[in-house]
Write a protein that holds these residues in place. Structure first.
Motif, PDB file in Angstrom:
ATOM      1  N   PRO A 228      50.742 125.650  62.562  1.00  0.00           N
ATOM      2  CA  PRO A 228      50.983 125.879  63.990  1.00  0.00           C
ATOM      3  C   PRO A 228      49.731 126.278  64.757  1.00  0.00           C
ATOM      4  O   PRO A 228      49.587 125.945  65.938  1.00  0.00           O
ATOM      5  CB  PRO A 228      52.019 127.016  63.996  1.00  0.00           C
ATOM      6  CG  PRO A 228      51.886 127.693  62.679  1.00  0.00           C
ATOM      7  CD  PRO A 228      51.493 126.612  61.726  1.00  0.00           C
ATOM      8  N   ILE A 229      48.802 126.983  64.094  1.00  0.00           N
ATOM      9  CA  ILE A 229      47.579 127.407  64.785  1.00  0.00           C
ATOM     10  C   ILE A 229      46.709 126.197  65.117  1.00  0.00           C
ATOM     11  O   ILE A 229      46.204 126.061  66.237  1.00  0.00           O
ATOM     12  CB  ILE A 229      46.794 128.416  63.931  1.00  0.00           C
ATOM     13  CG1 ILE A 229      47.617 129.707  63.763  1.00  0.00           C
ATOM     14  CG2 ILE A 229      45.445 128.741  64.564  1.00  0.00           C
ATOM     15  CD1 ILE A 229      46.996 130.717  62.822  1.00  0.00           C
TER      16      ILE A 229
ATOM     17  N   ARG B 230      41.738 121.639  65.693  1.00  0.00           N
ATOM     18  CA  ARG B 230      41.224 121.702  64.319  1.00  0.00           C
ATOM     19  C   ARG B 230      39.915 122.494  64.250  1.00  0.00           C
ATOM     20  O   ARG B 230      39.717 123.311  63.345  1.00  0.00           O
ATOM     21  CB  ARG B 230      40.968 120.295  63.777  1.00  0.00           C
ATOM     22  CG  ARG B 230      42.012 119.247  64.100  1.00  0.00           C
ATOM     23  CD  ARG B 230      43.422 119.633  63.747  1.00  0.00           C
ATOM     24  NE  ARG B 230      44.321 118.497  63.882  1.00  0.00           N
ATOM     25  CZ  ARG B 230      45.596 118.599  64.199  1.00  0.00           C
ATOM     26  NH1 ARG B 230      46.136 119.790  64.428  1.00  0.00           N
ATOM     27  NH2 ARG B 230      46.355 117.528  64.298  1.00  0.00           N
ATOM     28  N   ARG B 231      39.017 122.234  65.183  1.00  0.00           N
ATOM     29  CA  ARG B 231      37.682 122.822  65.117  1.00  0.00           C
ATOM     30  C   ARG B 231      37.728 124.341  65.231  1.00  0.00           C
ATOM     31  O   ARG B 231      37.135 125.053  64.404  1.00  0.00           O
ATOM     32  CB  ARG B 231      36.833 122.229  66.245  1.00  0.00           C
ATOM     33  CG  ARG B 231      35.432 122.786  66.368  1.00  0.00           C
ATOM     34  CD  ARG B 231      34.637 121.929  67.350  1.00  0.00           C
ATOM     35  NE  ARG B 231      33.370 122.535  67.730  1.00  0.00           N
ATOM     36  CZ  ARG B 231      33.145 123.151  68.883  1.00  0.00           C
ATOM     37  NH1 ARG B 231      34.114 123.251  69.778  1.00  0.00           N
ATOM     38  NH2 ARG B 231      31.965 123.662  69.154  1.00  0.00           N
ATOM     39  N   PHE B 232      38.438 124.850  66.225  1.00  0.00           N
ATOM     40  CA  PHE B 232      38.482 126.305  66.403  1.00  0.00           C
ATOM     41  C   PHE B 232      39.311 126.981  65.316  1.00  0.00           C
ATOM     42  O   PHE B 232      39.032 128.125  64.943  1.00  0.00           O
ATOM     43  CB  PHE B 232      39.014 126.656  67.796  1.00  0.00           C
ATOM     44  CG  PHE B 232      37.996 126.475  68.880  1.00  0.00           C
ATOM     45  CD1 PHE B 232      36.895 127.313  68.971  1.00  0.00           C
ATOM     46  CD2 PHE B 232      38.113 125.451  69.805  1.00  0.00           C
ATOM     47  CE1 PHE B 232      35.936 127.154  69.962  1.00  0.00           C
ATOM     48  CE2 PHE B 232      37.169 125.274  70.800  1.00  0.00           C
ATOM     49  CZ  PHE B 232      36.072 126.126  70.875  1.00  0.00           C
ATOM     50  N   THR B 233      40.310 126.285  64.781  1.00  0.00           N
ATOM     51  CA  THR B 233      41.069 126.845  63.663  1.00  0.00           C
ATOM     52  C   THR B 233      40.170 127.045  62.453  1.00  0.00           C
ATOM     53  O   THR B 233      40.183 128.099  61.814  1.00  0.00           O
ATOM     54  CB  THR B 233      42.244 125.920  63.295  1.00  0.00           C
ATOM     55  OG1 THR B 233      43.123 125.793  64.411  1.00  0.00           O
ATOM     56  CG2 THR B 233      43.020 126.486  62.109  1.00  0.00           C
TER      57      THR B 233
ATOM     58  N   ILE C  29      41.655 126.652  55.429  1.00  0.00           N
ATOM     59  CA  ILE C  29      40.585 125.651  55.438  1.00  0.00           C
ATOM     60  C   ILE C  29      40.985 124.441  54.607  1.00  0.00           C
ATOM     61  O   ILE C  29      40.782 123.285  55.011  1.00  0.00           O
ATOM     62  CB  ILE C  29      39.272 126.260  54.914  1.00  0.00           C
ATOM     63  CG1 ILE C  29      38.725 127.283  55.921  1.00  0.00           C
ATOM     64  CG2 ILE C  29      38.234 125.180  54.640  1.00  0.00           C
ATOM     65  CD1 ILE C  29      37.581 128.114  55.374  1.00  0.00           C
ATOM     66  N   SER C  30      41.567 124.671  53.427  1.00  0.00           N
ATOM     67  CA  SER C  30      41.943 123.562  52.549  1.00  0.00           C
ATOM     68  C   SER C  30      43.031 122.692  53.163  1.00  0.00           C
ATOM     69  O   SER C  30      43.155 121.505  52.820  1.00  0.00           O
ATOM     70  CB  SER C  30      42.416 124.097  51.190  1.00  0.00           C
ATOM     71  OG  SER C  30      43.650 124.791  51.321  1.00  0.00           O
ATOM     72  N   ALA C  31      43.834 123.252  54.065  1.00  0.00           N
ATOM     73  CA  ALA C  31      44.892 122.478  54.710  1.00  0.00           C
ATOM     74  C   ALA C  31      44.383 121.728  55.938  1.00  0.00           C
ATOM     75  O   ALA C  31      44.788 120.587  56.198  1.00  0.00           O
ATOM     76  CB  ALA C  31      46.040 123.403  55.100  1.00  0.00           C
TER      77      ALA C  31
END
Length: 518
Positions: free
Chosen positions: A79-80, A86-89, A130-132
């Motif tokens: 959800p984040i 993607r980049r900021f997550t 990160i892996s997801a």
């Protein structure tokens, strides 16, 4: 139309290089714990050098709490990343990981094992997320021509991270015998890839697909043209963005009205979730992760007495794994097929584990170190090296590939979330119980894994359907959601609609482009 240059996708490769530092981090962090705990000074400093039960308990805790944190990180990242991109997550969770790594590094003296446990949990949350997110980010930004090659690097990067952890542990055991540096150097090294990734993310752009899904079309086109090194009005950029936009519209339409019950229990759906759970259950219980996390202890159990001997054997094991995985990903993954690769992999692993178990029972290692390992121990180490080659050609990289194959757009977000959660849950269980199993079972642990490999995984490989070369749309037919006749009728209906649209200039242009590309 101007021809593409050899370095046309250099910005995509740069993005993958930056993002996959997080995958190297994933491999390194999972491999470093067992080696650190096996260091004599670490055991003496934290007071469990002469207590086997406590040693097993602390070793399993140090390794397994990472998986516990990663379970929640992987689940929470979805959800984040959908909300902020993607980049900021990845940037946020690389910082979270760095906090966890720092806590582990400062442990010692008045700061006891609690700092390492807390740091491993926090780092686990970061590395799980990160892996997801990392492979999804890379996949969304890659053009079709290089997407398979780039996303296939995931397993190679994990293996490289594990290999680095083995060799750093070996270097510490050879050159630093005492002092806090015994664990602060290997644990502190985690900050290097985390820092490279965090600062590197400031040089890359957000996923065009995520921007398009948020209705930020102008930004999406600008980022897409940047990644492709083509003008925003180039025909190839416009066509690719049209594909992205069409796919997003299809996904929205497919998910409209989708209920929780239908997603999991709808016709043809439930068996896919069963496969996703079982395939990761078997992957985690094939024996590889037990060897991976506790390689020094495993090699000690077969006769490589002494920390340096066991760590050297572990380091060679890491190199073999990297080479074998690379050969399979680059040359074999799309030629052998999913079923055959998994079947050969399971039979090979099981056979080698039976051989190791028989050798260990017949030629137990000496109870006290006396120089070089005996010939039987060297033979068992060789069997482990061949074993990881079989693992790398099937049950290592393929479960994620297979799970990605079988879920259609309508339920893929549920399916991959279930698969990810299963992987980290079973990973946690295996890493928690392995030290006690090695102590309690001895040679029988290899016989247990061999039985699982051949009796469970090989048979499972024969029961699941082949997916190589099959389209996503064909998955519904394979799993019984629709029959072939109905699907053919739907295709013909869509073809007639396209024929009608063909008379509209814009539709004619798009369809002509599509025909040329396929």
């Amino acid at each position: 139309m101007a021809p593409l240059s050899r370095f046309q996708n250099i910005r995509v490769y740069w993005l993958a290089f930056i993002v996959y530092w997080g995958i190297v981090l994933f491999g390194y962090d999972t491999g470093i714990g067992g080696g650190v705990v096996s260091q004599p000074y670490f055991q003496e400093h934290f007071g469990f050098a002469n207590d086997t039960a406590k040693k097993n308990d602390i070793s399993s805790n140090v390794v397994s709490v990472l998986q516990a944190g990663a379970f929640f990180g992987a689940i929470g990242s979805a959800p984040i990343s959908g909300w902020i991109g993607r980049r900021f997550t990845l940037l946020i969770f690389s910082i979270v990981f760095a906090v966890g790594a720092a806590l582990q590094t400062v442990a010692g003296g008045s700061r006891g094992l609690g700092y390492i446990y807390a740091g491993r949990v926090i780092a686990g949350v970061g590395v799980g997320a990160i892996s997801a997110v990392a492979p999804a980010f890379v996949s969304e930004c890659s053009p079709k021509e290089v997407r398979g090659r780039i996303t296939g690097l995931f397993q190679i990067m994990v293996a490289i991270g594990v290999m680095l952890s083995y060799w750093i542990n070996l270097g510490i055991s050879l050159h630093i015998k005492t002092g806090f540096a015994v664990w602060r150097i290997p644990l502190g090294f985690q900050l290097v890839p985390a820092g490279i990734m965090a600062f590197g993310l400031l040089t890359v752009k957000e996923s065009p697909r995520w921007l398009a899904s948020k209705g930020r079309d102008d930004e999406a086109i600008v980022n897409l043209s940047y990644l492709r090194k083509l003008p925003a009005d180039d025909e190839r950029v416009r066509y690719e963005y049209a594909e992205i936009y069409a796919a997003i519209q299809e996904e929205r339409a497919a998910r409209a009205g989708l209920g929780f019950r239908e997603a999991f229990l709808g016709k043809g759906n439930w068996i896919r979730f069963v496969i996703a759970i079982v395939i990761f259950l078997f992957q985690q219980w094939c024996g590889q992760n037990s060897v991976n996390y506790y390689a020094p202890q495993i090699f000690q159990s077969i006769g490589y007495n002494g920390v340096s001997q066991s760590l050297l054997a572990s380091g060679i094991y890491g190199i073999v794994k990297v080479v074998a995985t690379s050969i399979f990903v680059f040359f074999l993954v799309e030629s052998l097929g999913r079923k055959l690769s998994l079947f050969i992999s399971a039979c090979g692993m099981g056979t080698l584990f039976f051989i190791i178990g028989a050798l260990l029972k017949s030629f137990p290692p000496p109870s006290t170190p006396n120089g070089d390992p005996p010939p039987a121990s060297k033979a068992m180490a060789a069997m482990l090296y061949i074993y990881v080659c079989f693992y790398s050609m099937g049950w290592g990289p393929l479960p994620w590939v297979y799970v990605s194959d079988i879920f259609p757009t309508r339920t893929r977000h549920y399916g991959l979330a279930t698969a990810s959660a299963s992987q980290w849950l079973f990973n946690f269980v295996v890493s928690k119980v392995t030290p006690d199993m090695v102590t309690a079972l001895g040679y029988k642990i290899f016989l247990m894994f061999a039985t699982i490999n051949i009796g469970g995984m090989a048979i499972f490989s024969l029961l699941i359907p082949e997916t190589m070369g099959r389209s996503l749309e064909e998955m519904d037919i394979i799993f019984g959601s629709v029959n072939a006749e109905q699907r053919l009728a739907d295709i013909r209906k869509e073809e007639r609609a396209l024929d009608h649209d063909f008379h509209i200039p814009e539709a004619q242009s798009v369809r002509s482009d599509y025909a040329e590309k396929v």
